[in-house]
Motif scaffolding. Structure first.
Motif, mmCIF file in Angstrom:
data_model
loop_
_atom_site.group_PDB
_atom_site.id
_atom_site.type_symbol
_atom_site.label_atom_id
_atom_site.label_comp_id
_atom_site.label_asym_id
_atom_site.label_seq_id
_atom_site.Cartn_x
_atom_site.Cartn_y
_atom_site.Cartn_z
ATOM 1 N N ASN A 29 -8.027 9.736 -11.332
ATOM 2 C CA ASN A 29 -9.251 10.517 -11.160
ATOM 3 C C ASN A 29 -9.678 10.472 -9.689
ATOM 4 O OD1 ASN A 29 -10.410 8.018 -10.760
ATOM 5 N ND2 ASN A 29 -11.565 8.000 -12.658
ATOM 6 N N LYS A 30 -10.839 11.022 -9.410
ATOM 7 C CA LYS A 30 -11.341 11.109 -8.044
ATOM 8 C C LYS A 30 -11.450 9.737 -7.383
ATOM 9 C CE LYS A 30 -15.626 12.247 -7.879
ATOM 10 N NZ LYS A 30 -16.803 13.120 -8.023
ATOM 11 N N MET A 31 -11.992 8.753 -8.119
ATOM 12 C CA MET A 31 -12.167 7.409 -7.549
ATOM 13 C C MET A 31 -10.833 6.784 -7.172
ATOM 14 S SD MET A 31 -15.173 5.362 -9.561
ATOM 15 C CE MET A 31 -14.211 5.236 -11.063
ATOM 16 N N ILE A 32 -9.842 6.928 -8.053
ATOM 17 C CA ILE A 32 -8.551 6.296 -7.826
ATOM 18 C C ILE A 32 -7.843 6.914 -6.632
ATOM 19 C CG2 ILE A 32 -6.325 5.732 -8.850
ATOM 20 C CD1 ILE A 32 -8.695 4.353 -10.175
ATOM 21 N N TYR A 33 -7.849 8.260 -6.566
ATOM 22 C CA TYR A 33 -7.243 8.939 -5.419
ATOM 23 C C TYR A 33 -7.893 8.493 -4.107
ATOM 24 C CZ TYR A 33 -4.167 12.532 -7.483
ATOM 25 O OH TYR A 33 -3.142 13.202 -8.099
ATOM 26 N N THR A 34 -9.216 8.502 -4.101
ATOM 27 C CA THR A 34 -9.939 8.193 -2.863
ATOM 28 C C THR A 34 -9.716 6.748 -2.435
ATOM 29 O OG1 THR A 34 -11.615 9.845 -3.412
ATOM 30 C CG2 THR A 34 -12.215 8.195 -1.771
ATOM 31 N N ALA A 35 -9.677 5.830 -3.398
ATOM 32 C CA ALA A 35 -9.429 4.417 -3.071
ATOM 33 C C ALA A 35 -8.061 4.243 -2.423
ATOM 34 C CB ALA A 35 -9.537 3.564 -4.327
ATOM 35 N N MET A 36 -7.060 4.968 -2.932
ATOM 36 C CA MET A 36 -5.714 4.847 -2.377
ATOM 37 C C MET A 36 -5.634 5.487 -0.999
ATOM 38 S SD MET A 36 -2.902 3.375 -3.201
ATOM 39 C CE MET A 36 -2.266 2.976 -1.567
ATOM 40 N N ILE A 37 -6.272 6.644 -0.814
ATOM 41 C CA ILE A 37 -6.314 7.289 0.507
ATOM 42 C C ILE A 37 -6.958 6.358 1.524
ATOM 43 C CG2 ILE A 37 -7.422 9.150 1.822
ATOM 44 C CD1 ILE A 37 -7.019 10.934 -0.672
ATOM 45 N N ASN A 38 -8.043 5.716 1.114
ATOM 46 C CA ASN A 38 -8.744 4.791 2.011
ATOM 47 C C ASN A 38 -7.874 3.582 2.350
ATOM 48 O OD1 ASN A 38 -11.206 4.109 3.447
ATOM 49 N ND2 ASN A 38 -11.431 2.441 1.976
ATOM 50 N N SER A 39 -7.121 3.077 1.377
ATOM 51 C CA SER A 39 -6.231 1.939 1.632
ATOM 52 C C SER A 39 -5.166 2.303 2.656
ATOM 53 C CB SER A 39 -5.576 1.483 0.325
ATOM 54 O OG SER A 39 -6.534 0.917 -0.551
#
Length: 512
Positions: free
Chosen positions: A203-213
């Motif tokens: 979902n949105k949270m998971i994608y964004t967390a990985m992009i940020n990592s």
């Protein structure tokens, strides 16, 4: 978001490994009162605030007094302090638990489970076992309650029960997102990616967390690739900020331009991220133009000017620094702390180009304002699992003598291989008993690295954390140290991760 059942335990076990960090902070944020709202309520209840101040300055060991204050905090809507007071109170009586949890709503259950996780005594064990027998009721509670109960099971090393709870949880986004963020923040991008790859429909949270990592660790191209794969309809402000920051930290200005130009609603935070990206590439005219265009229809944003000022300092452009700070003083006269930080940057810029008199004059102007509030640079490392902290010129460690011998040894190796200590990174006057080398060799990050090298065996990867941005001289020196000693070094500074590999390269590609 869909998980394969077989991967539940993979995700959970990563969660269990990091349980010693403040896990609850990942999960209970929505339970806590917004700081602004909380402050307003406290102002409306002056007597409670006075009682809270007394407790904070004269923490009492009298359980009944503390529990009464915790109850008062709850009635004021101040759940954060209620939970803190209850957990910090020692020698809790059985009646204390009874008073606090007569009506076990979700907030009280989170507090109870958090207290049990911290206490880990016989009574906490009984509470844990009691709720294990009522799991069907527990799953009817909010996800925050279940997450908090999961924390108890992990603290009691009841891993099998915890795995069963995790598998039965209806929503796992918060935990999965928290693990990816945690792994990224400690430099384990591969582990974060492994978790991400096991999520069938992120979902949105998971994608964004990985992009940020990816972004934090200088993997800008990977961040952009993932961003391109992310469904457009779930992009939001946080996603845009994370991808622009990833481009900024990897020098991908063209990709940042392309992404920014396709964002329909450019908020202040999104625009600030783009200004930061341009400034880091020393595109100051373009960054200023972007700020000017933004201010045609919006009030000025302080963070945009700080991004510009910070990069002007890195560029050693004191003329631009003066202009930016003067404009900040006109636009934001009430932001005293921010202007002090800006003045410090200007002082450092003067020092970096040898304008010592101007730097001294600027420091004297700000000295009475900064006082004891100036942030001290601190570096942490844990070579044997025990966290050690250093300040510049620190002599507090029991092995200080050996540490400084190792620093001297590293310095000889550095100079033999062409390193020249850069006086432009010294931002204070040099005392009579000092020289450029002695000052720069005593920076906290070099002391922390030296400590790691005198341990036996030396860790395969040396990891260090610093609360401020790493200085340019340390950055150049550590690139060479990693190559000469053939030891990867990871430094987490205030802005990003620096992965120094054994080839003498850093993941930031000098964009720091």
């Amino acid at each position: 978001m869909i998980f394969n059942r077989s991967v539940y335990l993979i995700i959970f076990r990563r969660f269990a490994v990091i349980h010693h960090t403040n896990i609850l902070a990942f999960f209970t944020s929505s339970v806590l009162i917004n700081l602004g709202e909380s402050m307003k309520k406290l102002i409306d209840k002056q007597k409670y605030q006075e009682a809270l101040d007394l407790f904070n300055h004269n923490s009492t060991s009298i359980s009944d007094v503390a529990i009464s204050l915790a109850l008062k905090a709850l009635t004021c809507g101040d759940e954060d302090n209620a939970c803190r007071i209850f957990c910090e109170t020692k020698n809790k009586t059985p009646s204390a638990y009874g008073v606090m949890f007569k009506e076990p709503d979700s907030t009280n259950l989170v507090m109870l489970f958090n207290a049990c996780a911290q206490l880990r005594n016989e009574r906490a064990l009984k509470i844990k076992n009691s709720f294990l027998n009522q799991m069907s009721k527990l799953f009817n509670s909010t996800n925050h309650v279940v997450n908090s109960f999961l924390n108890i099971l992990i603290k009691f090393r009841d891993i099998s029960s915890a795995e069963n709870v995790f598998v039965q949880m209806k929503t796992k986004e918060i935990i999965t997102c928290g693990i990816i963020m945690q792994e990224g923040k400690v430099g384990y991008v591969g582990k974060a990616l492994n978790i991400f790859d096991h999520v069938e429909k992120p979902n949105k949270m998971i994608y964004t967390a990985m992009i940020n990592s990816f972004g934090l660790n200088g993997m800008g191209h990977e961040a952009v690739d993932l961003y391109r794969r992310m469904p457009i309809d779930i992009h939001d402000e946080v996603t845009y900020i994370c991808i622009l920051n990833a481009c900024s930290h990897s020098g991908l200005i063209d990709k940042a331009h392309s992404i920014y130009n396709n964002i329909k609603v450019k908020t202040e935070r999104i625009t600030t991220a783009m200004v930061d990206c341009m400034s880091r590439m020393f595109m100051f005219d373009e960054a200023q133009q972007l700020i000017d265009n933004f201010e045609l229809s919006h009030p000025p944003g302080f963070a945009m000017y700080m991004a510009l000022l910070s990069s002007a300092r890195n560029h050693r452009n004191f003329i631009l620094s003066e202009k930016v700070l003067d404009r900040m003083k006109k636009l934001f006269p009430k932001n005293k702390q921010g202007l002090i930080a800006g003045s410090v940057l200007l002082c450092n810029t003067y020092s970096s180009v040898g304008e010592d008199e101007q730097a001294k004059e600027a420091r004297l102007k700000q000295l009475h304002q900064i006082g004891k509030n100036k942030i001290v640079g601190i570096t942490w490392t844990a070579p044997k699992g025990e966290v050690v902290r250093f300040k510049a010129h620190d002599n507090s460690h029991p092995q200080s003598k050996e540490i400084y011998v190792e620093v001297a040894r590293m310095s000889v190796e550095l100079k033999e291989n062409g390193h020249q200590y850069d006086s432009r990174w010294i931002t204070r006057e040099i005392n009579d008993d000092e020289n450029i080398e002695s000052i720069l060799c005593s920076h906290s990050e070099k002391l922390a690295i030296a400590l790691n090298f005198i341990q036996q065996p030396i860790q395969n990867v040396i990891q260090v954390t610093k609360n401020l941005r790493i200085c340019g001289d340390c950055h150049s020196a550590i690139e060479l140290i990693a190559k000469l000693r053939q030891r990867p070094i990871i430094i987490r500074d205030a802005n990003r991760f620096h992965h120094f590999d054994t080839s003498g390269q850093c993941s930031c590609q000098e964009h720091f």
